[in-house]
Design an enzyme around this catalytic site. Structure first.
Site, short mmCIF file in Angstrom:
data_model
loop_
_atom_site.label_atom_id
_atom_site.label_comp_id
_atom_site.label_asym_id
_atom_site.label_seq_id
_atom_site.Cartn_x
_atom_site.Cartn_y
_atom_site.Cartn_z
N LYS A 58 0.83 -1.20 0.00
CA LYS A 58 0.00 0.00 0.00
C LYS A 58 0.88 1.26 0.00
CE LYS A 58 -3.67 -2.68 2.02
NZ LYS A 58 -4.35 -3.20 3.20
N GLN A 102 -4.96 -1.78 9.33
CA GLN A 102 -4.66 -3.08 8.73
C GLN A 102 -5.16 -4.21 9.63
OE1 GLN A 102 -3.22 -3.64 5.61
NE2 GLN A 102 -3.78 -5.76 6.00
N ASP A 125 -11.27 1.83 3.32
CA ASP A 125 -11.46 0.39 3.18
C ASP A 125 -12.95 0.07 2.98
OD1 ASP A 125 -9.30 -1.35 3.14
OD2 ASP A 125 -8.94 -1.18 5.29
#
Ligand code: NAP
Length: 295
Positions: A58, A102, A125
Site C-alpha cells: 500500500k 490493517q 477500506d
C-alpha cells in the site's frame, strides 16, 4: 507461443497499472494547480508477516501515484483504548483524507469497535456500517475496497452484469456480502449468495453466468461445478507451503484453475487477478475522499 486458450485471462495487474496511471495524472494536475495532495494514513499493529507485506504494498502504491502517506506502527501490546485514541487523532487530522487499520488486529482488540470508530468519510477500506449500508443508497459514499476492485475489473473487461445471474460463494462482511449487494444494486444482476450452510453448492454454481468466489479454500470450485462460457472471478488467496519458492509459499485461489478455465469465457488468475485491484481501490477511494474533503 500463440495463446490457443479459448478463454480470456483477466489481467488485474494490467488494469491496476492503468488505473494507477490515471490517478497519478490526476495527482499531477492537483500539484500543478497548487492543490492539496491526497493523504492516506495506515495503522499497523504488531509485526505479522502477511500484514507487513500488504502494508508495504500500500505504501509503494501511494508513492507510485504521488499521494502523501503516513504509516503508524504500534506494538501488538497496545491497548484497545489507546488504539481508539489514535484513530480519533487521525479522524481529527485535517490533512489526512483517508485511513485504514490493517487487519487482523490482536484478538484482545475488537475489530468492530476500532473500524466503527473510523469516520465514514475517511474509511477508504469501506468497512464501516455506514459505508456498507450506503451501497444500497441512491448516493453511495465509499465502496468496500475488494468488491469495488472486482466491479471495476468487470467493467473494464466489458462484462455486462445487467440481468445476468451472478453466484457469489462466500458471504463475509468484508467481501462476499458487500459484493453481492453491489452486483444487485450497481450491477443490476440477479444474485445468489452461497455460504458454508448452502446445500449442494454445485447445483448453484452451475447456474452462474458470472461466478465470484471468496472463501479461502483452495480448489473448492472444480470444472464439473461450472457451465460452459461462464465468467469466473476468483477472490480467494490462501498461502500454501511451496518449497520451490524462495519465500516458502505460493498463493492459491479458491478455483481449480486447470479444470475450470477451459470451460470459461473469462477467468482471473491467482495471483495477478483481483489482488492488485484491491490496493488500487484504496487509492481510488482515497482520491475520492480527498476530492470531497472540504474540511
Ligand atoms: P472469511 O471472512 O473467512 O469468509 C469466508 C466466507 O466463505 C464466509 O462467508 C464463510 O461462511 C464462507 N464459506 C466457508 N466455507 C465455505 C464453503 N465450503 N462453501 C461456501 N462458503 C463457505 O474470508 P474473507 O475475508 O471473505 O476472504 C475470503 C477469501 O478472499 C480469502 O482467501 C481471502 O484471503 C481472500 N481475499 C482476497 C482479497 C484480495 O485482494 N484478493 C481481499 C480480501 C480477501 P461462514 O461465515 O459461515 O463461515
Amino acid at each position: 507461443m500463440a495463446n490457443t486458450n479459448k478463454y480470456t485471462l483477466i489481467d488485474g495487474r494490467k488494469v491496476a497499472s492503468e488505473i494507477k496511471k490515471e490517478i497519478a495524472d490526476r495527482v499531477a494536475e492537483l500539484k500543478r494547480n497548487n492543490k492539496k495532495l491526497p493523504h492516506l494514513a495506515i495503522i499497523l499493529v504488531g509485526d505479522d508477516g502477511g500484514s507487513t507485506t500488504y502494508v508495504d504494498g500500500k505504501v509503494k502504491a501511494c508513492k507510485e501515484v504521488g499521494f502523501h502517506y503516513s504509516l503508524l506502527r504500534f506494538a501488538d501490546t497496545i491497548s484497545e483504548e489507546r488504539l481508539l485514541k489514535h484513530v480519533d487523532q487521525i479522524n481529527n487530522d485535517e490533512d489526512i483524507d483517508g485511513f485504514i487499520v490493517q487487519l487482523p488486529l490482536p484478538p484482545r482488540i475488537s475489530v468492530e469497535r476500532v473500524t466503527e470508530k473510523v469516520l465514514p468519510e475517511k474509511d477508504v477500506d469501506g468497512f464501516t456500517n455506514e459505508n456498507f449500508g450506503s451501497i444500497t443508497s441512491a448516493n453511495p459514499h465509499i465502496f468496500p475496497a475488494t468488491p469495488f476492485g472486482v466491479m471495476e475489473l468487470l467493467r473494464r473487461y466489458n462484462v455486462d452484469t445487467n440481468g445476468k445471474h451472478c453466484v457469489v460463494v462466500g458471504a463475509s462482511r468484508l467481501v462476499g456480502a458487500p459484493l453481492s449487494m453491489m452486483l444487485a444494486e450497481q450491477g443490476r444482476a440477479t444474485v445468489t449468495i452461497c455460504h458454508k450452510y448452502t446445500k449442494d453448492l454445485a447445483s448453484h454454481t452451475r447456474q452462474a453466468d458470472i461466478l465470484l468466489v471468496a472463501v479461502g479454500k483452495p480448489g473448492l470450485i472444480t470444472g464439473d461445478m461450472v457451465k460452459e462460457g461462464v465468467v469466473v472471478i476468483d477472490i480467494g488467496t490462501t498461502r500454501v507451503e511451496d518449497t520451490t519458492k524462495e519465500r516458502g509459499f505460493s498463493l492459491k485461489g479458491d478455483v481449480d484453475f486447470d479444470s475450470v478455465a477451459p470451460k470459461c469465457s473469462m477467468i482471473t488468475p491467482v495471483p495477478g487477478g483481483v489482488g492488485p485491484m484491491t490496493i488500487v481501490s484504496l487509492l481510488m477511494n482515497t482520491l475520492k475522499a480527498a476530492e470531497q474533503n472540504t474540511r
